[in-house]
Design a protein around this motif. Sequence first.
Motif, PDB file in Angstrom:
ATOM      1  N   GLY A   1       0.849  -1.197   0.000  1.00  0.00           N
ATOM      2  CA  GLY A   1       0.000   0.000   0.000  1.00  0.00           C
ATOM      3  C   GLY A   1       0.878   1.237   0.000  1.00  0.00           C
ATOM      4  N   GLY A   2       0.399   2.310  -0.636  1.00  0.00           N
ATOM      5  CA  GLY A   2       1.175   3.541  -0.691  1.00  0.00           C
ATOM      6  C   GLY A   2       2.075   3.637  -1.905  1.00  0.00           C
ATOM      7  N   THR A   3       2.123   2.558  -2.726  1.00  0.00           N
ATOM      8  CA  THR A   3       2.936   2.601  -3.952  1.00  0.00           C
ATOM      9  C   THR A   3       2.466   3.751  -4.837  1.00  0.00           C
ATOM     10  OG1 THR A   3       3.363   0.213  -3.900  1.00  0.00           O
ATOM     11  CG2 THR A   3       3.613   1.320  -6.031  1.00  0.00           C
ATOM     12  N   PHE A   4       1.126   3.889  -4.922  1.00  0.00           N
ATOM     13  CA  PHE A   4       0.549   4.993  -5.686  1.00  0.00           C
ATOM     14  C   PHE A   4       0.160   6.090  -4.703  1.00  0.00           C
ATOM     15  CE2 PHE A   4       0.301   1.453  -8.460  1.00  0.00           C
ATOM     16  CZ  PHE A   4       0.431   1.979  -9.732  1.00  0.00           C
ATOM     17  N   THR A   5       0.951   7.157  -4.685  1.00  0.00           N
ATOM     18  CA  THR A   5       0.734   8.252  -3.741  1.00  0.00           C
ATOM     19  C   THR A   5      -0.678   8.817  -3.907  1.00  0.00           C
ATOM     20  OG1 THR A   5       3.065   8.789  -3.921  1.00  0.00           O
ATOM     21  CG2 THR A   5       1.646  10.439  -2.927  1.00  0.00           C
ATOM     22  N   GLY A   6      -1.392   8.915  -2.802  1.00  0.00           N
ATOM     23  CA  GLY A   6      -2.727   9.510  -2.834  1.00  0.00           C
ATOM     24  C   GLY A   6      -3.823   8.515  -3.158  1.00  0.00           C
ATOM     25  N   ALA A   7      -3.447   7.270  -3.527  1.00  0.00           N
ATOM     26  CA  ALA A   7      -4.470   6.259  -3.826  1.00  0.00           C
ATOM     27  C   ALA A   7      -4.342   5.141  -2.797  1.00  0.00           C
ATOM     28  CB  ALA A   7      -4.274   5.706  -5.239  1.00  0.00           C
TER      29      ALA A   7
ATOM     30  N   ARG B   1       9.608   0.270   5.552  1.00  0.00           N
ATOM     31  CA  ARG B   1       9.106   1.632   5.760  1.00  0.00           C
ATOM     32  C   ARG B   1       7.748   1.766   5.086  1.00  0.00           C
ATOM     33  NH1 ARG B   1      11.898   1.920   0.974  1.00  0.00           N
ATOM     34  NH2 ARG B   1      11.156   3.459  -0.547  1.00  0.00           N
ATOM     35  N   ASN B   2       6.989   2.749   5.525  1.00  0.00           N
ATOM     36  CA  ASN B   2       5.715   3.043   4.868  1.00  0.00           C
ATOM     37  C   ASN B   2       5.961   3.985   3.695  1.00  0.00           C
ATOM     38  OD1 ASN B   2       4.147   1.548   6.707  1.00  0.00           O
ATOM     39  ND2 ASN B   2       4.148   3.253   8.159  1.00  0.00           N
ATOM     40  N   LEU B   3       5.328   3.690   2.561  1.00  0.00           N
ATOM     41  CA  LEU B   3       5.496   4.526   1.374  1.00  0.00           C
ATOM     42  C   LEU B   3       4.569   5.736   1.442  1.00  0.00           C
ATOM     43  CD1 LEU B   3       5.693   1.785  -1.409  1.00  0.00           C
ATOM     44  CD2 LEU B   3       7.584   3.043  -0.372  1.00  0.00           C
ATOM     45  N   GLY B   4       5.033   6.854   0.897  1.00  0.00           N
ATOM     46  CA  GLY B   4       4.225   8.076   0.858  1.00  0.00           C
ATOM     47  C   GLY B   4       4.920   9.111  -0.002  1.00  0.00           C
ATOM     48  N   LYS B   5       4.389  10.341   0.021  1.00  0.00           N
ATOM     49  CA  LYS B   5       4.933  11.416  -0.823  1.00  0.00           C
ATOM     50  C   LYS B   5       6.412  11.648  -0.576  1.00  0.00           C
ATOM     51  CE  LYS B   5       0.723  14.105  -0.918  1.00  0.00           C
ATOM     52  NZ  LYS B   5       0.087  15.307  -0.401  1.00  0.00           N
ATOM     53  N   THR B   6       6.806  11.657   0.697  1.00  0.00           N
ATOM     54  CA  THR B   6       8.199  11.953   1.018  1.00  0.00           C
ATOM     55  C   THR B   6       9.058  10.698   1.109  1.00  0.00           C
ATOM     56  OG1 THR B   6       7.649  11.918   3.369  1.00  0.00           O
ATOM     57  CG2 THR B   6       7.618  14.071   2.265  1.00  0.00           C
ATOM     58  N   ASN B   7       8.449   9.549   0.896  1.00  0.00           N
ATOM     59  CA  ASN B   7       9.165   8.277   1.034  1.00  0.00           C
ATOM     60  C   ASN B   7       8.700   7.329  -0.055  1.00  0.00           C
ATOM     61  OD1 ASN B   7      11.030   6.708   2.248  1.00  0.00           O
ATOM     62  ND2 ASN B   7       9.919   6.433   4.176  1.00  0.00           N
TER      63      ASN B   7
END
Length: 483
Positions: free
Chosen positions: A365-371, A398-404
Amino acid sequence: MFQQTFKNIDDILHKDAGCGSELDYVEQTSWVLFLKYLDDLERDKATEAELSGKTYIPIIASEYQWTVWAAPKLENGAIDHNALTGDDLLDFVNIELFPYLKKFKASADSADTIEYKIGEIFSELKNRIQSGYNLREVINRIDELRFRTHAEKHEMSHLYEDKIKNMGNAGRNGGEYYTPRPLIKTIVKVVAPEIGNTIYDGAVGSAGFLCEAFEYLKHSKKLTTTDVVTLQKKTFYGKEKKSLAYIIGTMNMILHGVEAPNIVHTNTLAENIADIQEKDRYDIVLANPPFGGKERAEVQQNFPIKTGETASLFLQHFIKILKAGGKGGVVIKNTFLSNTDNASVSLRKLLLENCNLHTVLDLPGGTFTGAGVKTVVLFFEKGSATQNVWFYQLNLDRNLGKTNALNEKDLAEFVELQKTKAESENSWSIAVKDIDQTTFDLSAKNPNKKAEAALRQPADILAAIAALDKESTKILATIKTLL
């Protein structure tokens, strides 16, 4: 310099009443940028012709050339202060320039020419900048940019990609145009296209897959003159339903070096897949079709497996449009692997029976930022039924996100293990004969993952607290007797 110029343009457009979001900024920057690019391209072609003793006939008539209406120069190289601005500039652009450029679509020799692309782009968009003074400022900024050298074009293409990525934060479905580039590069690497293959994306968006496939092939070997022509004219094909995405995808490919991209503005799903013939098929499909969309009943009639789910219709289209022996790399929601509705079951059966689904990459989860959607990538070859499926589950610390965000290093182990379909803590294989033959459930359940310590029951936790309290009381009592 390029980066600062883009930021300055965004600041100008932010003040304009006609531009309300990052999507508008990209769209309006794109058409001005395209005309500046075209001017540099024409100058390069004129120089080439002159060196070979030929005469170059410009595509754009003199009065509509960039150096005449947009950036007439003084002797010192500065833009003439008498250049069009305010309402005069708006009238010229809206009443004369755009109608002139639209006509190229009808007069072009064929759809794979730069002339046709000019006509198509300017038929699809309009100038939204309402202040002629703001437009003058944008033009002045863009005139500072150069597209003459390979390095300049390369830098510009990367900055344009960054702008597309930022659209994902701008609402109005901007995010659906952008697939993380490290993921695309990895998919291209695994599918491994070769020069001479035809490569297709029927949900082209910002053309990320086609651009990365172009970069991959460009560096795959020392290119001959024939190879260059093949890459320019006979390799990349796309379709896109939405006007803005079509413009951005076309512009993105041009900035990457494909002069007249074979991208068509059409609804791929409006085509009946029963009408697809051998001449319509491609060697490779690379795509991330929009998920979560719903298609009307009349669109569903174009497919043997009826469903409103857009991605499921696209997958049927992709299987059908691949040549025998053709290869696919397609991103899809992970629920595709296990949904129990009739359409999902039928689609899994179709894929397993018509293609060798050799690899499934399970993304976090978080591979696609914002989805907030979990996805998998399906890698398959058309022509023989699947015997075994190799799964790889991308587990990150780590958790994926805009800054990561996801990066290529995260996917390096997958690329390496995929070559031999090796088993590991993150990878395993299943035989299709061993799965449920009524549901064809392909749930990505990793049998090799280390089991996490089981959580204690509330009663056990309370008992442990009581025991610790008892022990603490004893220790305090002992200390008191010693004092």
